[in-house]
Design a protein around this motif. Structure first.
Motif, mmCIF file in Angstrom:
data_model
loop_
_atom_site.group_PDB
_atom_site.id
_atom_site.type_symbol
_atom_site.label_atom_id
_atom_site.label_comp_id
_atom_site.label_asym_id
_atom_site.label_seq_id
_atom_site.Cartn_x
_atom_site.Cartn_y
_atom_site.Cartn_z
ATOM 1 N N LEU A 9 -4.065 12.310 -0.476
ATOM 2 C CA LEU A 9 -4.415 11.048 -1.099
ATOM 3 C C LEU A 9 -5.802 10.616 -0.649
ATOM 4 O O LEU A 9 -6.120 10.636 0.541
ATOM 5 C CB LEU A 9 -3.381 9.976 -0.699
ATOM 6 C CG LEU A 9 -3.625 8.563 -1.227
ATOM 7 C CD1 LEU A 9 -3.528 8.536 -2.745
ATOM 8 C CD2 LEU A 9 -2.608 7.592 -0.616
ATOM 9 N N TYR A 11 -7.877 7.936 0.245
ATOM 10 C CA TYR A 11 -7.793 6.529 0.601
ATOM 11 C C TYR A 11 -9.131 5.837 0.355
ATOM 12 O O TYR A 11 -10.191 6.429 0.559
ATOM 13 C CB TYR A 11 -7.400 6.373 2.067
ATOM 14 C CG TYR A 11 -5.984 6.775 2.358
ATOM 15 C CD1 TYR A 11 -4.925 5.940 2.018
ATOM 16 C CD2 TYR A 11 -5.704 7.988 2.975
ATOM 17 C CE1 TYR A 11 -3.618 6.308 2.293
ATOM 18 C CE2 TYR A 11 -4.396 8.370 3.252
ATOM 19 C CZ TYR A 11 -3.355 7.517 2.909
ATOM 20 O OH TYR A 11 -2.071 7.886 3.174
ATOM 21 N N TRP A 47 -2.338 -0.655 4.910
ATOM 22 C CA TRP A 47 -2.328 -0.183 3.522
ATOM 23 C C TRP A 47 -0.987 -0.472 2.852
ATOM 24 O O TRP A 47 -0.929 -0.763 1.648
ATOM 25 C CB TRP A 47 -2.643 1.297 3.484
ATOM 26 C CG TRP A 47 -2.722 1.908 2.113
ATOM 27 C CD1 TRP A 47 -1.991 2.958 1.641
ATOM 28 C CD2 TRP A 47 -3.592 1.528 1.038
ATOM 29 N NE1 TRP A 47 -2.356 3.261 0.353
ATOM 30 C CE2 TRP A 47 -3.334 2.393 -0.046
ATOM 31 C CE3 TRP A 47 -4.560 0.542 0.887
ATOM 32 C CZ2 TRP A 47 -3.998 2.302 -1.258
ATOM 33 C CZ3 TRP A 47 -5.232 0.440 -0.323
ATOM 34 C CH2 TRP A 47 -4.957 1.311 -1.375
ATOM 35 N N GLU A 51 -1.692 -2.116 -0.610
ATOM 36 C CA GLU A 51 -1.642 -1.239 -1.782
ATOM 37 C C GLU A 51 -1.019 -1.864 -3.025
ATOM 38 O O GLU A 51 -1.587 -1.717 -4.130
ATOM 39 C CB GLU A 51 -0.926 0.066 -1.435
ATOM 40 C CG GLU A 51 -0.954 1.049 -2.598
ATOM 41 C CD GLU A 51 -0.279 2.372 -2.267
ATOM 42 O OE1 GLU A 51 -0.483 3.318 -3.033
ATOM 43 O OE2 GLU A 51 0.453 2.427 -1.250
ATOM 44 N N PRO A 52 0.126 -2.563 -2.947
ATOM 45 C CA PRO A 52 0.684 -3.090 -4.199
ATOM 46 C C PRO A 52 -0.296 -3.984 -4.958
ATOM 47 O O PRO A 52 -0.479 -3.826 -6.177
ATOM 48 C CB PRO A 52 1.926 -3.862 -3.726
ATOM 49 C CG PRO A 52 2.322 -3.177 -2.452
ATOM 50 C CD PRO A 52 1.025 -2.808 -1.803
ATOM 51 N N TRP A 54 -3.532 -3.986 -4.589
ATOM 52 C CA TRP A 54 -4.684 -3.147 -4.929
ATOM 53 C C TRP A 54 -4.441 -2.407 -6.244
ATOM 54 O O TRP A 54 -5.312 -2.369 -7.117
ATOM 55 C CB TRP A 54 -4.933 -2.163 -3.780
ATOM 56 C CG TRP A 54 -6.094 -1.246 -3.968
ATOM 57 C CD1 TRP A 54 -6.076 0.005 -4.516
ATOM 58 C CD2 TRP A 54 -7.458 -1.492 -3.616
ATOM 59 N NE1 TRP A 54 -7.329 0.557 -4.512
ATOM 60 C CE2 TRP A 54 -8.202 -0.343 -3.961
ATOM 61 C CE3 TRP A 54 -8.120 -2.560 -3.026
ATOM 62 C CZ2 TRP A 54 -9.572 -0.246 -3.743
ATOM 63 C CZ3 TRP A 54 -9.484 -2.459 -2.806
ATOM 64 C CH2 TRP A 54 -10.200 -1.317 -3.157
ATOM 65 N N ARG A 55 -3.253 -1.836 -6.379
ATOM 66 C CA ARG A 55 -2.928 -1.098 -7.609
ATOM 67 C C ARG A 55 -2.883 -2.048 -8.807
ATOM 68 O O ARG A 55 -3.325 -1.684 -9.912
ATOM 69 C CB ARG A 55 -1.589 -0.372 -7.458
ATOM 70 C CG ARG A 55 -1.555 0.673 -6.352
ATOM 71 C CD ARG A 55 -2.618 1.720 -6.512
ATOM 72 N NE ARG A 55 -2.564 2.724 -5.454
ATOM 73 C CZ ARG A 55 -3.557 3.530 -5.123
ATOM 74 N NH1 ARG A 55 -4.715 3.460 -5.782
ATOM 75 N NH2 ARG A 55 -3.437 4.408 -4.148
ATOM 76 N N ALA A 56 -2.354 -3.238 -8.592
ATOM 77 C CA ALA A 56 -2.316 -4.215 -9.689
ATOM 78 C C ALA A 56 -3.734 -4.601 -10.109
ATOM 79 O O ALA A 56 -4.032 -4.719 -11.306
ATOM 80 C CB ALA A 56 -1.527 -5.448 -9.259
ATOM 81 N N GLU A 58 -6.435 -2.749 -9.750
ATOM 82 C CA GLU A 58 -7.012 -1.601 -10.449
ATOM 83 C C GLU A 58 -6.544 -1.529 -11.897
ATOM 84 O O GLU A 58 -7.281 -1.074 -12.775
ATOM 85 C CB GLU A 58 -6.629 -0.300 -9.722
ATOM 86 C CG GLU A 58 -7.420 -0.009 -8.466
ATOM 87 C CD GLU A 58 -7.138 1.378 -7.932
ATOM 88 O OE1 GLU A 58 -5.961 1.813 -8.017
ATOM 89 O OE2 GLU A 58 -8.074 2.032 -7.436
ATOM 90 N N ALA A 59 -5.311 -1.984 -12.139
ATOM 91 C CA ALA A 59 -4.761 -1.963 -13.500
ATOM 92 C C ALA A 59 -5.228 -3.154 -14.321
ATOM 93 O O ALA A 59 -4.845 -3.291 -15.492
ATOM 94 C CB ALA A 59 -3.239 -1.938 -13.440
ATOM 95 N N ALA A 65 -1.876 -9.158 -8.741
ATOM 96 C CA ALA A 65 -2.503 -8.766 -7.476
ATOM 97 C C ALA A 65 -2.525 -9.948 -6.511
ATOM 98 O O ALA A 65 -2.175 -9.809 -5.336
ATOM 99 C CB ALA A 65 -3.920 -8.257 -7.725
ATOM 100 N N TRP A 69 -0.611 -10.234 -2.943
ATOM 101 C CA TRP A 69 -1.363 -10.443 -1.701
ATOM 102 C C TRP A 69 -0.955 -11.744 -1.015
ATOM 103 O O TRP A 69 -0.944 -11.824 0.207
ATOM 104 C CB TRP A 69 -2.862 -10.418 -1.993
ATOM 105 C CG TRP A 69 -3.388 -9.017 -2.117
ATOM 106 C CD1 TRP A 69 -2.870 -7.893 -1.539
ATOM 107 C CD2 TRP A 69 -4.524 -8.591 -2.855
ATOM 108 N NE1 TRP A 69 -3.628 -6.785 -1.864
ATOM 109 C CE2 TRP A 69 -4.647 -7.181 -2.670
ATOM 110 C CE3 TRP A 69 -5.459 -9.245 -3.654
ATOM 111 C CZ2 TRP A 69 -5.663 -6.432 -3.251
ATOM 112 C CZ3 TRP A 69 -6.478 -8.501 -4.242
ATOM 113 C CH2 TRP A 69 -6.570 -7.109 -4.049
#
Length: 368
Positions: A9, A11, A47, A51-52, A54-56, A58-59, A65, A69
């Motif tokens: 992965l 990072y 992380w 990450e949750p 962060w991924r939101a 990015e989407a 997000a 957070w």
């Protein structure tokens, strides 16, 4: 036929920041050569919280997000990396912690100095007011922030007009000298000396300030996050009255001058002050690839290397950047953070990080 191994992965760089970035409250470093190859175990734990959201993000789902957070901050309120990420993308979610209601340790008498422009004061006001219940506050600011300063308890001095200086970064050192003079004036009036002095910023976010005053009193030398926030015993802090007058002759336009290096002070310190922004001669220390490796070279070199670093001079006509190594490059005219580290080095003052000063400058500090 052998099965292909899965690719590791990748990072994000925010997880692979070197330790000196976190201890000195620096912005993330983008240079691949300075990033860690893999996140530390502590960063991987962060992380899991980051990450949750962060991924939101990015989407393209900012609302989700921020919700994720906000939940993560409630679950891990002292997670530095999590708060650094939130500061980059949703600083409005950050809330300032409070110091212990017990205040400063018995027998101490603390002065807080707040020099400079009072950016983000509404964000830091709860912390500053809480600290001022256990210490005396001295504010030195610009005329534009005089109204904001009236929200704070304690003494205030407004600099108007500002001195004409080559760089804005020098103004903060002028205001610090004035604030420290205010401390001396109060001591003369009261007939009592302070035991410790702590320099703060209104736009600095403290991740876990609960025991900040206790950490200040327990410090051997200074506690700091570079030159942003720092404090220690009165006699050490009052040395900084001399920093501003020294700028013109010692620091202004001197970034290409070799500054004799006191290795002992560095070895008694950690990475919170940017001594690694000073120029270390390659012929003496080689070309270490990390700040930790450079520190190991200083430790292994012992007294012989320490003495040579004090007396070394660059070859005639040499470009100091070519014949030396450094891991942080400040402004070529006046590198305030490096000059702060040089001042500590010259005065043999050890400087270390503390939980109460772990943090960063708020990303929204320049917004109106």
């Amino acid at each position: 036929m052998s099965q292909a191994q899965p690719r590791p992965l990748a990072y994000p760089a925010l997880l692979r920041q070197p330790a000196w970035v976190l201890q000195s409250a620096s912005a993330d470093r983008p240079e691949p050569t300075q990033l860690l190859a893999e996140p530390s175990p502590e960063a991987l734990r962060s992380w899991a919280q980051i990450e949750p959201g962060w991924r939101a993000l990015e989407a393209g789902d900012r609302a989700t997000a921020e919700t994720l957070w906000r939940q993560a901050l409630a679950q891990a309120p002292a997670d530095l990396l999590l708060q650094r990420v939130v500061n980059q993308h949703a600083p409005q979610l950050l809330s300032c912690g409070k110091p212990s209601h017990r205040g400063a340790p018995w027998g101490s008498r603390i002065a807080l100095v707040l020099p400079g422009q009072l950016r983000c004061l509404n964000r830091s006001l709860p912390l500053l007011r809480a600290l001022a219940r256990h210490a005396d506050l001295f504010v030195c600011t610009s005329a534009a922030y005089a109204g904001s300063a009236s929200k704070l308890p304690g003494a205030m001095r407004v600099i108007d007009p500002e001195p004409t200086l080559p760089m804005g970064a020098m103004q903060q050192w002028h205001k610090l000298a004035v604030a420290l003079a205010m401390v001396r004036e109060q001591e003369a009036r009261s007939g009592r000396r302070y035991s410790h002095i702590l320099k703060l910023r209104s736009d600095f976010h403290h991740v876990q300030p609960r025991q900040l005053l206790a950490e200040l009193v327990a410090a051997d030398g200074l506690i700091c996050a570079s030159d942003k926030v720092f404090g220690g015993r009165r006699e050490l802090m009052l040395l900084f009255e001399g920093f501003y007058p020294a700028i013109a002759g010692w620091f202004d336009g001197q970034e290409q001058r070799y500054w004799p290096i006191h290795a002992g002070q560095i070895l008694r310190s950690d990475l919170s002050a940017k001594w690694y922004g000073m120029a270390f001669p390659q012929e003496l220390v080689g070309q270490p690839t990390t700040v930790e490796a450079l520190r190991a070279v200083l430790a292994a070199g012992g007294e012989a290397l320490a003495q040579t670093l004090l007396g070394w001079r660059p070859p005639p006509g040499a470009d100091l950047n070519t014949v030396s190594c450094r891991f942080f490059q400040g402004h070529p005219h006046f590198a305030s953070e490096v000059c702060f580290a040089r001042f500590l080095n010259l005065n043999a003052i050890p400087a270390r990080s503390s939980p109460g000063l772990l943090g960063f400058l708020r990303s929204d500090r320049l917004q109106p």
